[in-house]
Design a protein around this motif. Sequence first.
Motif, PDB file in Angstrom:
ATOM      1  N   CYS A  33       0.837  -1.211   0.000  1.00 20.56           N
ATOM      2  CA  CYS A  33       0.000   0.000   0.000  1.00 20.56           C
ATOM      3  C   CYS A  33       0.868   1.255   0.000  1.00 20.56           C
ATOM      4  N   THR A  34       1.982   1.221   0.725  1.00 18.71           N
ATOM      5  CA  THR A  34       2.887   2.369   0.729  1.00 18.71           C
ATOM      6  C   THR A  34       3.546   2.544  -0.633  1.00 18.71           C
TER       7      THR A  34
ATOM      8  N   LEU B  59       0.926   4.039  -2.859  1.00 17.94           N
ATOM      9  CA  LEU B  59       0.771   5.466  -2.579  1.00 17.94           C
ATOM     10  C   LEU B  59       1.930   6.255  -3.197  1.00 17.94           C
TER      11      LEU B  59
ATOM     12  N   LEU C  15       1.303   6.574  -6.861  1.00 22.41           N
ATOM     13  CA  LEU C  15       0.235   7.546  -7.095  1.00 22.41           C
ATOM     14  C   LEU C  15       0.763   8.973  -6.962  1.00 22.41           C
ATOM     15  N   VAL C  16       1.565   9.201  -5.932  1.00 19.70           N
ATOM     16  CA  VAL C  16       2.162  10.535  -5.747  1.00 19.70           C
ATOM     17  C   VAL C  16       3.081  10.862  -6.922  1.00 19.70           C
TER      18      VAL C  16
END
Length: 171
Positions: free
Chosen positions: A80-81, A84, A87-88
């Motif tokens: 998940c990190t 993320l 995505l960033v």
Amino acid sequence: MSGRVGETEKRGAAVTGGAPDEIEVRDPISAPDSDGKPVRATRRFPMFTRDTARPEGGGRAAPRSAPAPARQWPILAVLCTVGLGLLVTAFDAFRLGTILIGSALLVGALLRWLVPDVGMLAVRSRFTDMVTYIALGSAIVLLALMAQPKPLLEIPFLKDTLHFTVGDETG
């Protein structure tokens, strides 16, 4: 003779008939030598693997009664990190996103070291997993810090190395 039969059966061979010298080989991989001890007669391996050892720490991170995501929380936290971070990065914050991805791998190494059962985060031995996570995470973070424009980390000898390897085309 009964002692010899017991020893022979333990080694995977059986005495047939009444004579102790007649040995039937049950295992196609090993055959008895002149003393009756099994010797590997071929380099071939069995066609199907009967069992594989799980990596140390490869057990469930939560009890069997817990739902599947809770049992695999260490790998889910790392994935998940990383997601993320991707995505960033997609939203034009390259440096922050890649630092987040590298940090997720470093946290994975820390989890692999501290948590006894990390579920699917365990791939190989604890040492191999930790070295891999640390090497990849550190490389990603260092490259993110050195990315242009305006690098946050400058390593002086890299500029000289690039100058000497590429050379000056104008002169």
